[in-house]
Design an enzyme around this catalytic site. Structure first.
Site, PDB file in Angstrom:
ATOM      1  N   ARG A 582       0.840  -1.187   0.000  1.00 40.94           N
ATOM      2  CA  ARG A 582       0.000   0.000   0.000  1.00 40.94           C
ATOM      3  C   ARG A 582       0.881   1.245   0.000  1.00 40.94           C
ATOM      4  O   ARG A 582       2.066   1.194   0.347  1.00 40.94           O
ATOM      5  CB  ARG A 582      -0.902   0.020   1.223  1.00 40.94           C
ATOM      6  CG  ARG A 582      -2.017  -1.024   1.198  1.00 40.94           C
ATOM      7  CD  ARG A 582      -2.808  -1.021   2.499  1.00 40.94           C
ATOM      8  NE  ARG A 582      -3.558   0.228   2.676  1.00 40.94           N
ATOM      9  CZ  ARG A 582      -4.271   0.493   3.756  1.00 40.94           C
ATOM     10  NH1 ARG A 582      -4.309  -0.370   4.757  1.00 40.94           N
ATOM     11  NH2 ARG A 582      -4.948   1.641   3.848  1.00 40.94           N
ATOM     12  N   HIS A 583       0.309   2.351  -0.395  1.00 40.19           N
ATOM     13  CA  HIS A 583       0.994   3.633  -0.312  1.00 40.19           C
ATOM     14  C   HIS A 583       1.323   3.940   1.149  1.00 40.19           C
ATOM     15  O   HIS A 583       0.758   3.346   2.082  1.00 40.19           O
ATOM     16  CB  HIS A 583       0.097   4.738  -0.868  1.00 40.19           C
ATOM     17  CG  HIS A 583      -1.257   4.761  -0.221  1.00 40.19           C
ATOM     18  ND1 HIS A 583      -1.493   5.337   1.023  1.00 40.19           N
ATOM     19  CD2 HIS A 583      -2.450   4.246  -0.613  1.00 40.19           C
ATOM     20  CE1 HIS A 583      -2.749   5.195   1.343  1.00 40.19           C
ATOM     21  NE2 HIS A 583      -3.367   4.534   0.373  1.00 40.19           N
ATOM     22  N   ASN A 589      -5.899   8.674   5.761  1.00 45.00           N
ATOM     23  CA  ASN A 589      -5.711   7.556   6.690  1.00 45.00           C
ATOM     24  C   ASN A 589      -5.696   8.062   8.130  1.00 45.00           C
ATOM     25  O   ASN A 589      -6.286   7.439   9.025  1.00 45.00           O
ATOM     26  CB  ASN A 589      -4.402   6.818   6.396  1.00 45.00           C
ATOM     27  CG  ASN A 589      -4.426   6.058   5.095  1.00 45.00           C
ATOM     28  OD1 ASN A 589      -3.449   6.022   4.353  1.00 45.00           O
ATOM     29  ND2 ASN A 589      -5.546   5.419   4.791  1.00 45.00           N
ATOM     30  N   ARG A 634      -1.126   9.770  -3.698  1.00 44.55           N
ATOM     31  CA  ARG A 634      -0.481   9.132  -2.547  1.00 44.55           C
ATOM     32  C   ARG A 634       0.365   7.943  -2.959  1.00 44.55           C
ATOM     33  O   ARG A 634       1.359   7.624  -2.295  1.00 44.55           O
ATOM     34  CB  ARG A 634      -1.524   8.737  -1.504  1.00 44.55           C
ATOM     35  CG  ARG A 634      -2.689   7.881  -1.963  1.00 44.55           C
ATOM     36  CD  ARG A 634      -3.709   7.796  -0.834  1.00 44.55           C
ATOM     37  NE  ARG A 634      -4.869   6.971  -1.116  1.00 44.55           N
ATOM     38  CZ  ARG A 634      -5.967   7.393  -1.720  1.00 44.55           C
ATOM     39  NH1 ARG A 634      -6.027   8.652  -2.152  1.00 44.55           N
ATOM     40  NH2 ARG A 634      -7.003   6.587  -1.900  1.00 44.55           N
ATOM     41  N   GLU A 655      -7.885   3.317  -6.201  1.00 45.05           N
ATOM     42  CA  GLU A 655      -8.680   2.762  -5.118  1.00 45.05           C
ATOM     43  C   GLU A 655     -10.140   2.611  -5.534  1.00 45.05           C
ATOM     44  O   GLU A 655     -10.607   3.270  -6.479  1.00 45.05           O
ATOM     45  CB  GLU A 655      -8.571   3.687  -3.889  1.00 45.05           C
ATOM     46  CG  GLU A 655      -9.383   3.253  -2.666  1.00 45.05           C
ATOM     47  CD  GLU A 655      -8.983   1.896  -2.118  1.00 45.05           C
ATOM     48  OE1 GLU A 655      -9.118   0.898  -2.857  1.00 45.05           O
ATOM     49  OE2 GLU A 655      -8.559   1.827  -0.948  1.00 45.05           O
ATOM     50  N   HIS A 721      -3.656   0.461  -3.412  1.00 44.00           N
ATOM     51  CA  HIS A 721      -4.568   0.792  -2.317  1.00 44.00           C
ATOM     52  C   HIS A 721      -5.159  -0.473  -1.714  1.00 44.00           C
ATOM     53  O   HIS A 721      -5.064  -1.557  -2.280  1.00 44.00           O
ATOM     54  CB  HIS A 721      -5.679   1.713  -2.830  1.00 44.00           C
ATOM     55  CG  HIS A 721      -5.163   2.895  -3.590  1.00 44.00           C
ATOM     56  ND1 HIS A 721      -4.895   4.115  -3.009  1.00 44.00           N
ATOM     57  CD2 HIS A 721      -4.826   3.033  -4.907  1.00 44.00           C
ATOM     58  CE1 HIS A 721      -4.434   4.950  -3.925  1.00 44.00           C
ATOM     59  NE2 HIS A 721      -4.388   4.318  -5.082  1.00 44.00           N
TER      60      HIS A 721
END
Length: 769
Positions: A582-583, A589, A634, A655, A721
């Site tokens: 994931r980023h 977040n 991101r 995403e 994502h």
């Protein structure tokens, strides 16, 4: 910000700073709300002005600010300067609103250290002038002198002005007040490639890693890809499970497909079926003419549709294991299928093809049997496992039936090479018997809702294949999949792997004796081997190498057979790692918000540096690796410190689209949209956000990504994502679709998937807590 505010400058992300725009609103239309300014505000469009500064080398201790006259700031006091908002790792932005006929505004940029005791650094040169929303003069560069005159820091300056309506401004202000992040259209193609690295890796003690990457290895979860002998992953032989005096089909019962009474009825007929099967296999005088026939479709006549009325469709393609609601089973046209198990556990093209097959195809064509053909050690079982995993991931009810597994349960695992001789009638009868049992189990499973059966055996003679075709008549359509390999090195490698892994030689302590026995078995098969030339078939000739291979097809039509051919033509056995991550942590977040296109938090930026360090060490000797990201900033920011490899942006890796819920927290969704919240809670796999996507939609758009990952021969790093990586990981780990929304996909963790001759293996690295 609104429609106009989402436009980009020089291909860099969309502008933000709605709060600054609100400040501009107050300055331009607040106290001066009478006369011309008020008339301009209420009667027409306003100028949305964006100022940006870019410098890739500036440290995080210096923050760009703006100070000057109204309505930008309203003061020349540096201590009251307005901070620019960080949009990208090297980009800062300030936006505001002014009337189109605003007076000339004068201002300057300055750098303000985070340490309040350190003096500000004001840009060199004259005061900047803004007229009609645009800067006057040569405004492309801003210079700052650091440490006296010893060091000069240079920024690129961007300026853009757009006309926006009051309605657009009001909508953007409402979104800002509700703490949403507006959706952004980045204006880039579905796939874009940047092969020239632009940013150097930022080194620092906080971003360095241990020299030994094993220091970061963490245990894989229970959802990790299964490993071991590939044939062991096939379905448990339902007809071979014996309890007391009754053969029970507990696999079908456990899946909720068959009832005990139906199983008992079928078991009573099994002995009669067996006699008929033996007659087909041994009486060659009655079918020799048919076997020699090369006409397409000779052995699979179309069956009449039995008992269908109107648009009612019986159990057909891809019936799901889990029941669905009545509303989910209805078509847009108002037609409704009459069973709780009507629609496939899939979406998009898969569902459309399933419905079309039910409405227009024959009952026989709704079920598909892929019958493997080939000599031992040619990669049949490996191909069967990969194809099963792919079709399951797409949403088709698929099961792998391995005849060798039936043989070992029925006759034992330690059969010598003589058991496979063509002049051993007892061995031939025993092998035909277990093949028929496996075929019966597959057909029973199809009658209970299964769609695609992968029948894995040598099936090396026309006589055996004719037996299977007779059993399939009226039940399913057969496509033969023949694997041919002429490379002696690959064959030798496969033979040695077979001796090491196959249960046939698990009790053989002498490796060389086992090797000699298997080679004798192989010779017995070669003596009677007859290449496929009948019916519908696919021939894979030296496709294991992937280079100079051939794929031949005959009489292949329909959606699903076409997808199978496309998948097989892109598959190979070249070992290579695929890294999924994931980023780095984003601002959304931190705030617990869904979707958006925010930048990284400080923790996320640290992970980006550590990830670059990890990739440098892990792929040190790989010269052809690539980095794949989504088109959201991101992931792009997370990949930016990686400079050794080209980067590819896929819109398919974006995403899951949360539609009208974009930017909300789950608590806000629960409060403001309780029905949507409950619908999602009940079925996260199929739930589609209003004006957004479901997990099944994500899986459908990821199919080209899977095909390309299968085709790649070099390492690939996928930075994406949570929902997207859950779907990709479910493919490699062969997890049921219903588990996809619950798969754990933690931040700041790298999942390494090893693709090769031994199947799929997993390793995890956790770089940060």
């Amino acid at each position: 910000m609104g429609t106009s505010g989402s436009k980009s400058i020089d291909g860099v992300g969309a502008v933000s700073g709605v709060g600054a725009a609100a400040a501009g609103l107050g300055g331009a239309g607040g106290e001066g709300g009478e006369g011309g300014a008020a008339e301009a505000w209420h009667g027409g469009a306003q100028l949305y002005v964006s100022l940006k500064m870019e410098n890739a080398e500036i440290s995080g201790d210096l923050v760009p600010h703006v100070y000057g006259s109204e309505p930008i700031i309203g003061t020349w006091d540096p201590s009251r300067a307005l901070a620019m908002e960080r949009e990208l790792a090297s980009m800062w932005e300030l936006s505001f609103v002014v009337p189109p006929d605003h007076e000339t505004l004068d201002f300057k940029f300055l750098l303000k250290p985070k340490d309040a005791e350190t003096p500000c650094i004001i840009e060199e040169g004259p005061t900047r002038l803004l007229t009609g929303g645009m800067l006057e003069g040569d405004v492309r560069v801003a210079l700052f002198k650091l440490n006296g005159d010893d060091e000069v820091l240079e920024f690129r300056v961007f300026n853009k002005a757009d006309l926006v309506s009051p309605l657009e401004l009001a909508a953007s202000w409402r979104v800002y007040k509700e703490n949403f992040q507006p959706s952004k259209v980045r204006g880039i193609p579905d796939i874009s490639i940047n092969v020239a690295p632009t940013n150097a890796t930022e080194e620092g003690s906080a971003a360095t890693l241990e020299l030994d990457l094993e220091h970061y290895v963490v245990p894989s979860p229970p959802t990790a890809p299964p490993n071991g002998y590939a044939a062991n992953l096939a379905a448990t032989p339902a007809s071979m499970i014996h309890t007391g005096a009754l053969w029970t089909n507990d696999i079908l019962l456990s899946d909720g497909i068959q009832s005990p009474s139906s199983v008992s009825a079928k078991l009573e007929d099994r002995s009669n079926n067996k006699k008929n099967i033996e007659a087909w296999a041994t009486d060659s005088s009655k079918n020799s003419g048919l076997i020699e026939s090369k006409s397409v479709g000779t052995f699979t006549p179309l069956q009449k549709l039995d008992g269908q009325k109107g648009l009612f469709v019986d159990r057909g393609v891809g019936s799901p294991v889990l029941p669905k609601s009545a509303s989910a089973c209805s078509l847009a046209s108002g037609f409704s299928f009459g069973s709780a198990k009507t629609m496939p556990e899939a979406a998009g093209a898969v569902a459309a093809a399933a419905v079309a097959d039910r409405l227009h195809g024959s009952k026989e064509d709704r079920k598909l049997a892929i019958v493997l053909v080939g000599l031992p050690a040619r990669g049949k079982t490996f191909t069967a496992v990969k194809l099963t995993r792919y079709l399951r991931w797409l949403g088709h009810e698929t099961r792998h039936f391995n005849v060798g597994k039936y043989r070992r349960l029925k006759h034992g695992a330690n059969q010598p090479a003589d058991f496979f001789r063509d002049d051993n009638p007892e061995g031939i009868e025993a092998r035909n018997e277990v093949a028929a049992l496996a075929m019966e189990d597959m057909i029973d499973w199809m009658h209970g809702g299964g769609q695609v059966g992968i029948f894995d055996a040598t099936n090396s003679t026309r006589k055996r294949r004719y037996m299977l075709m007779k059993m399939a008549e009226g039940n399913c359509k057969i496509i033969f999949l023949e694997t041919i390999c002429t490379d002696p090195n690959i064959i030798e490698r496969n033979i040695r792997l077979k001796i090491q892994q196959s249960p046939d030689y698990a009790d053989q302590p002498d490796y060389e004796a086992g090797l000699e026995d298997f080679k004798k078995r192989l010779i017995n098969y070669e003596k009677v081997y007859e290449p496929v030339g009948e019916g519908s078939y696919i021939k894979m000739i030296d496709m294991v190498k992937g280079q100079d291979g051939q794929l031949q097809v005959n009489n292949i039509s329909g959606y699903l057979p076409g997808r199978i051919v496309f998948f097989l033509v892109n598959s190979h056995l070249t070992p290579r790692p695929i890294l999924l991550t994931r980023h780095g942590e984003s601002l959304h977040n931190v705030r617990g918000r869904v979707g958006g296109d925010t930048v990284l938090s400080e923790t996320g930026e640290l992970y980006a540096k550590k990830l670059a360090n990890f990739i440098e060490k892990r792929l040190k000797y790989e010269k052809t690796a690539t980095i794949w990201t989504s088109t959201l900033q991101r992931t792009i920011l997370t990949a930016s410190p990686i400079v050794e490899f080209p980067k590819i942006q896929w819109r398919a890796l974006d995403e899951i689209n949360s539609g009208v819920c974009d930017g909300m927290t789950y608590e806000e969704i629960k409060k403001n949209m309780p029905e949507e919240f409950e619908s999602r809670k009940k079925d996260k796999l199929r739930y589609r956000y209003p004006r957004g996507e479901s997990y099944l939609d994500v899986i459908q758009r990821l199919e080209p990504v899977i095909i390309e990952l299968e085709r790649q021969r070099a390492p690939v790093v996928v930075i994406s994502h949570q929902a997207v990586l859950r779907a990709l990981y479910a493919y490699f780990a062969d997890r049921p679709l219903r588990e996809v929304p619950e798969i754990e996909m933690p931040l700041h963790t790298i999942i390494e998937i090893q693709m090769g001759v031994l199947g799929v293996e997993e390793k995890r690295y956790k770089l940060m807590d």
